[in-house]
Design an enzyme around this catalytic site. Structure first.
Site, short mmCIF file in Angstrom:
data_model
loop_
_atom_site.label_atom_id
_atom_site.label_comp_id
_atom_site.label_asym_id
_atom_site.label_seq_id
_atom_site.Cartn_x
_atom_site.Cartn_y
_atom_site.Cartn_z
N HIS A 130 2.51 66.54 78.14
CA HIS A 130 3.56 65.54 77.88
C HIS A 130 3.16 64.62 76.74
CE1 HIS A 130 5.78 66.72 81.45
NE2 HIS A 130 6.75 65.91 81.06
N LYS A 137 6.51 66.53 92.60
CA LYS A 137 6.47 65.94 93.95
C LYS A 137 6.36 64.43 93.83
CE LYS A 137 1.45 66.41 94.64
NZ LYS A 137 0.83 65.12 94.87
#
Lengths: 184, 280
Positions: free
Chosen positions: A45, A110
């Site tokens: 990222h 999650k």
């Protein structure tokens, strides 16, 4: 165009995601994802955002795609991939609104997301899916191919193009403002 | 006196690590099955995947979770052990290296935490806590610890006047803030007393106890039960989607401390509560 079918209690969807499919998804829906998705976690990222800031080309087009936050174990001989469950999504929160503004439509991870991410999911009509953490062996059976496409120097954190077959997830944040973690 | 060879340590560590990441301890497995029976709907569906995952990991011979952790080792080193093969720590790390290579485990360690963050590619170094005991054995407990739950852990130096309520509030606050992130249902390890670092090690050690086995001191055993009930009343549930079982157990370890201190460490363990031990 992605199709929306049901299989038992589950909705079957295909990538890339269309607006029609995204709008039909509601918090708590059990979904089976089919098609290609891309892996990226912390280090990838950071690199993607650097590329965007430098106007450099990205390793894959974000348009309509899903990013899976995962760093799998290495594939043993004869296997496509090793254990491959989701990592904690909130570590990607600071990067996510920018990616959504550039056409990213889905994320699998999650845990809960920030208010900024929730707002961006609504604004850009996207969806956040929850996969079961710690179920990496089970989830790996739903990945039928894996190809490293960028940042191989990152090891497990490199970007991989995965092909999903009925990959099981739950809609955790939908584009209508629904959030499965609201009570937390 | 007993001579222990480097190779014995290497192979023991390798085997422990490779087995620990594929097989859950029986007590953890049983506790998860019990949780499955008590939940319903989506929460139960998630617990079913977690239970099925254990079977699949064994069938496919791949790790239960892709986060095969940083290997944490508790080593009891006997005073009557003779080791003539150089640095013991190197033997432990070589065992980790071999397990990662032969077991296809994930390399999740970066050499420098802040600047370069370059992956060491073999998941070393491991973290070792040594104790010296009167024996002619080396006992090794190996616990692969994932970052998802480790990151949700916390330590606070309370004032003694904050007492029992202060401890309870801090534990509950830590679990509540963690929400769905640490892969609940979790095991909550609490270390009370000692000092700053001692409380953290106690909290980690508490995670190695059999799930639900109470502290031998009834005051602490009662506190474990109270905390478990309060945590489960939070309603976080499996993976944070809501439910009555957020924690499988709360384990407390305690130690004497300074008159001015009340250190409390909370180490959260995900449902993949992996650990395995052996003696050489």
């Amino acid at each position: 165009m992605s199709l929306l079918k049901t299989e038992g209690l589950r909705l079957k969807i295909e990538t890339p995601l269309t607006e029609e499919v995204i709008e039909s998804l509601k918090v708590g829906d059990m979904v089976l994802i089919n098609g290609y998705v891309y892996t990226a976690r912390d280090a990838a990222h950071k690199k993607i955002v650097e590329l965007i800031k430098n106007d450099a080309p990205l390793p894959f087009s974000l348009k309509g795609q899903i990013i899976y936050y995962v760093g799998p174990t290495p594939a043993p001989p004869g296997k496509v991939i090793g254990s491959a469950g989701p990592t904690t999504s909130s570590r990607m929160d600071s990067y996510t609104p920018l990616l959504l503004s550039l056409g990213l439509k889905g994320m699998i991870g999650k845990g809960q997301r920030s208010e900024e991410v929730k707002r961006a999911i609504k604004q850009y009509k996207a969806v956040y899916f929850l996969a079961t953490g710690g179920a990496g062996a089970l989830l790996s059976r739903h990945i039928i191919s894996s190809e490293e496409i960028a940042f191989s120097e990152l090891g497990t954190e490199s970007i991989k193009k995965l092909l999903f077959k009925d990959f099981p997830v739950i809609v955790a944040i939908d584009c209508h403002g629904g959030d499965i973690f609201k009570k937390l | 006196m007993k001579k222990i060879k480097k190779e014995q340590i290497i192979e023991t560590v390798k085997k422990l690590y490779m087995e620990a990441v594929v097989h859950l301890p029986q007590d953890v497995s049983d506790a998860l099955k019990n949780a499955y029976k008590k939940e319903k709907g989506l929460t139960q569906e998630i617990l079913k995947q977690i239970i099925d995952n254990e079977k699949i990991a064994q069938e496919d011979k791949i790790p239960l979770c892709q986060d095969t952790g940083v290997a944490v080792l508790f080593v009891e080193w006997g005073t009557d052990v003779i080791f003539e093969d150089g640095e013991p720590i190197e033997a432990f790390n070589e065992g980790i290296r071999r397990a990662v290579k032969e077991g296809y485990l994930r390399a999740s360690v970066v050499d420098d935490p802040l600047f370069e963050r370059k992956n060491t590619r073999d998941n070393t170094p491991c973290i070792i806590h040594f104790e010296v005991l009167k024996s002619d054995k080396v006992k090794i407990i190996l616990a692969p610890k994932g970052a998802g739950s480790e990151n949700m852990s916390a330590l606070r130096m309370l004032k003694p006047s904050q007492g029992l309520q202060g401890v309870k509030d801090f534990v509950i606050e830590t679990v509540k803030n963690a929400g769905g992130n640490p892969c609940p249902p979790v095991i909550v390890g609490v270390g009370i007393g000692g000092n700053f670092e001692k409380s953290a090690i106690l909290a980690k050690k508490a995670l190695l106890r059999k799930v639900g086995e109470p502290n031998k001191n009834s005051l602490y055993a009662n506190l474990e039960m109270e905390l478990l009930n309060e945590i489960n009343a939070l309603g976080i549930g499996a993976m944070g989607v809501g439910g009555s079982i957020t924690a499988l157990a709360v384990h407390i370890e305690y130690a004497p401390c300074h008159i001015a201190s009340l250190p409390v460490a909370v180490n959260i363990q995900c449902h993949s509560a992996r650990h395995k031990e052996a003696e050489i």
